[in-house]
Design an enzyme around this catalytic site. Structure first.
Site, PDB file in Angstrom:
ATOM      1  N   PHE A 184      46.156  86.558  13.051  1.00  0.00           N
ATOM      2  CA  PHE A 184      44.818  86.131  13.491  1.00  0.00           C
ATOM      3  C   PHE A 184      44.668  84.625  13.272  1.00  0.00           C
ATOM      4  CE2 PHE A 184      44.591  90.592  12.272  1.00  0.00           C
ATOM      5  CZ  PHE A 184      44.034  91.162  13.410  1.00  0.00           C
TER       6      PHE A 184
ATOM      7  N   CYS B   2      45.755  82.144  23.906  1.00  0.00           N
ATOM      8  CA  CYS B   2      45.477  83.493  23.396  1.00  0.00           C
ATOM      9  C   CYS B   2      44.301  84.175  24.064  1.00  0.00           C
ATOM     10  CB  CYS B   2      45.248  83.432  21.890  1.00  0.00           C
ATOM     11  SG  CYS B   2      46.616  82.661  21.043  1.00  0.00           S
TER      12      CYS B   2
ATOM     13  N   LYS C  69      41.727  72.501  22.500  1.00  0.00           N
ATOM     14  CA  LYS C  69      40.638  72.323  21.539  1.00  0.00           C
ATOM     15  C   LYS C  69      40.965  71.154  20.624  1.00  0.00           C
ATOM     16  CE  LYS C  69      41.861  75.551  17.854  1.00  0.00           C
ATOM     17  NZ  LYS C  69      41.527  76.715  17.074  1.00  0.00           N
TER      18      LYS C  69
HETATM   19  C1  UGA Z   1      42.416  82.524  18.841  1.00  0.00           C
HETATM   20  C2  UGA Z   1      41.693  83.322  17.753  1.00  0.00           C
HETATM   21  O1  UGA Z   1      40.565  82.589  17.260  1.00  0.00           O
HETATM   22  C3  UGA Z   1      42.645  83.659  16.603  1.00  0.00           C
HETATM   23  O2  UGA Z   1      42.004  84.479  15.648  1.00  0.00           O
HETATM   24  C4  UGA Z   1      43.887  84.381  17.175  1.00  0.00           C
HETATM   25  O3  UGA Z   1      44.806  84.730  16.172  1.00  0.00           O
HETATM   26  C5  UGA Z   1      44.554  83.463  18.172  1.00  0.00           C
HETATM   27  O4  UGA Z   1      43.623  83.200  19.241  1.00  0.00           O
HETATM   28  C6  UGA Z   1      45.797  84.179  18.674  1.00  0.00           C
HETATM   29  O5  UGA Z   1      45.677  85.252  19.297  1.00  0.00           O
HETATM   30  O6  UGA Z   1      46.912  83.764  18.331  1.00  0.00           O
HETATM   31  P1  UGA Z   1      42.801  79.888  19.116  1.00  0.00           P
HETATM   32  O7  UGA Z   1      43.071  80.173  20.571  1.00  0.00           O
HETATM   33  O8  UGA Z   1      43.754  79.030  18.379  1.00  0.00           O
HETATM   34  O9  UGA Z   1      42.741  81.273  18.284  1.00  0.00           O
HETATM   35  O10 UGA Z   1      41.413  79.135  19.015  1.00  0.00           O
HETATM   36  P2  UGA Z   1      39.851  79.376  18.852  1.00  0.00           P
HETATM   37  O11 UGA Z   1      39.419  78.489  17.758  1.00  0.00           O
HETATM   38  O12 UGA Z   1      39.479  80.793  18.814  1.00  0.00           O
HETATM   39  O13 UGA Z   1      39.320  78.684  20.202  1.00  0.00           O
HETATM   40  C7  UGA Z   1      39.601  79.202  21.482  1.00  0.00           C
HETATM   41  C8  UGA Z   1      38.842  78.439  22.547  1.00  0.00           C
HETATM   42  O14 UGA Z   1      37.441  78.711  22.451  1.00  0.00           O
HETATM   43  C9  UGA Z   1      38.959  76.912  22.497  1.00  0.00           C
HETATM   44  O15 UGA Z   1      39.130  76.436  23.815  1.00  0.00           O
HETATM   45  C10 UGA Z   1      37.614  76.450  21.947  1.00  0.00           C
HETATM   46  O16 UGA Z   1      37.241  75.172  22.376  1.00  0.00           O
HETATM   47  C11 UGA Z   1      36.673  77.512  22.506  1.00  0.00           C
HETATM   48  N1  UGA Z   1      35.436  77.709  21.713  1.00  0.00           N
HETATM   49  C12 UGA Z   1      35.520  78.040  20.401  1.00  0.00           C
HETATM   50  C13 UGA Z   1      34.206  77.591  22.330  1.00  0.00           C
HETATM   51  O17 UGA Z   1      34.095  77.301  23.547  1.00  0.00           O
HETATM   52  N2  UGA Z   1      33.067  77.803  21.599  1.00  0.00           N
HETATM   53  C14 UGA Z   1      33.121  78.118  20.279  1.00  0.00           C
HETATM   54  O18 UGA Z   1      32.049  78.296  19.661  1.00  0.00           O
HETATM   55  C15 UGA Z   1      34.372  78.242  19.666  1.00  0.00           C
END
Ligand code: UGA
Length: 430
Positions: A144, A255, A314
């Protein structure tokens, strides 16, 4: 103890670092010889500060290799292969299956195989069955880890989820993670299928939560509500929480988008139409288009010079997989805009330039902004949240800031027009 980590991406390297930190001898294998050569030269191909530090500190216990023979006689194998979206949206297991096939003859009797890749339901059980005659135990052990702090989350996860079917494997795991278990990190042991679904359920829900507020941001915008105010009060309900309530032009990464697709494909395979993953995907695909339409209505895009700020998917990462910068730049170029692009990460800049040769990628914020009619902010980098009007004024030709991540309070800018997501547009200039 000896362990092999198969696949040296974010997940694999976080596993290798953790195992080495608890004094395992680790063989970190990748089929990509170039990647192995750069790891051997201590040039870590990703920007993860803590991870790089731990890998460096424990370097004597880690052998980076592309040679299968180095993986013989390990107590445990951690499979960290990518499972990208295939043509039909289902997870493409070719790298995973190929690794299993090549490794199968190497497994010693009594060894353990931990599946850390995100795999469709049934994969763990099928592998356990395949390896049963060799007396090799299989554990589905989904990760995760969110990029930007993968080591920190590998070391101190919110929970352990294990698809497990024998006591021996559980005892092995409990010994491996004894410190964390003693500290009270919960461990949920279940069937392989439940563990696999827990991973998809988690990513699917995170994506849904983001898409939900992103969709409502459109309604807010049309009705005079401010989605920032809404999100703050909405998240204050402890049943909802503030995590993942930041609206924007959509989510990217390797992811969330592909796991939504995989969920849909798994449903279809079982004769089900899963509505919510599909809806979250649809909102996410239309969110950048919605924002671009708004931009074009405010500042007709043909011939305009736009500075694209934020190329990684991100802030704080160098990864451009499924980054909004890619889809946004495609649309903007098609609309006749002229683009300069910048990200503080040199690796992100390099990968973006390869993917979008028609865009002028520059290495400083100042160069990107110079001569621009408008700025388009796509990630939450600190550098983009601290723009000074006095510095922008002499550099820019136009007076527009389009903020796809809502980094500023309304009213922050006095000399620039400011358009963001789910809030009113503030006009200060003709
Ligand atoms: C995601 C999950 O959060 C991890 O728990 C999981 O293990 C991982 O995928 C995976 O399957 O390996 P990640 O893709 O690294 O992790 O990043 P996140 O922080 O979840 O962000 C994903 C996207 O959502 C980014 O583009 C971010 O900018 C966007 N985001 C995030 C939003 O648009 N709003 C938010 O409030 C948070």
């Amino acid at each position: 103890m000896r362990a092999a980590v198969v696949g040296c991406g974010y997940v694999g390297l976080a596993n290798a670092a953790f195992l080495a930190s608890v004094h395992y001898e680790v063989a970190a294998y990748d089929i990509d010889e170039k990647k192995i050569a750069s790891l051997q030269a201590k040039a870590f191909p990703i920007e993860e500060k803590k991870l790089s530090e731990v890998l460096q500190k424990n370097r004597e216990r880690i052998l980076y290799t592309s040679s299968l023979k180095d993986l013989a006689h390990c107590d445990a194998y951690f499979l960290c292969l990518p499972t990208p979206a295939g043509k039909d949206g289902a997870a493409d297991l070719s790298a995973f299956n190929q690794a299993v096939t090549t490794l199968q003859d190497l497994f010693d009797e009594g060894s353990f195989v931990f599946i850390r890749s995100t795999v469709p339901l049934g994969t763990g059980s099928a592998l356990a069955k395949k390896l049963a005659s060799q007396h090799v135990s299989v554990v589905s052990y989904p990760e995760f880890l969110a990029e930007g702090h993968v080591y920190e989350e590998e070391e101190t996860p919110s929970r352990f989820v294990l698809g497990i079917d024998d006591d021996k494997s559980l005892a092995y795991f409990k010994n491996l993670r004894k410190k964390s278990l003693k500290e009270g990190i919960p461990c949920y042991a279940m069937s392989h299928e439940s563990a696999e679904l827990t991973k998809y359920a988690s990513n699917g829900f995170l994506a849904l939560k983001i898409s939900y507020l992103n969709e409502l941001s459109r309604l807010a915008e049309r009705s005079g509500a401010d989605i920032g105010e809404v999100a703050l009060a909405f998240g204050a309900d402890p049943r909802i929480g503030h995590a993942l309530t930041k609206v924007g032009v959509g989510f990217g990464g390797s992811c969330l988008p592909k796991d939504l697709q995989a969920l849909g494909a798994m449903g279809e395979e079982k004769g089900l139409s899963l509505l919510l993953p599909e809806a979250a995907t649809a909102v996410n695909l239309t969110q950048p288009l919605y924002f671009l339409k708004k931009m074009d209505a405010l500042l007709p895009l043909p011939g305009k010079k736009i500075a694209l700020l934020g190329l990684a998917y991100k802030a704080g990462t160098s990864d451009i997989r499924n980054a909004l910068s890619l889809s946004m730049s495609d649309y903007l170029l098609k609309d006749g805009a002229i683009l300069s692009a910048y990200d503080p990460s040199p690796l992100a800049r390099e990968s973006f330039q390869k993917a979008q040769p028609a865009v002028n990628v520059v290495s400083t914020l100042k160069e990107a902004i110079k001569g621009a009619d408008a700025l388009l902010i796509l990630s939450e980098e600190k550098e983009f949240a601290q723009l000074e009007e006095a510095a922008l004024l002499p550099l820019m030709v136009g007076r527009w800031i389009f903020d796809g991540r809502n980094l500023y309070e309304l009213g922050h800018f006095h000399y620039f027009n400011y358009a963001s997501v789910g809030r009113k547009t503030v006009l200060t200039h003709d």
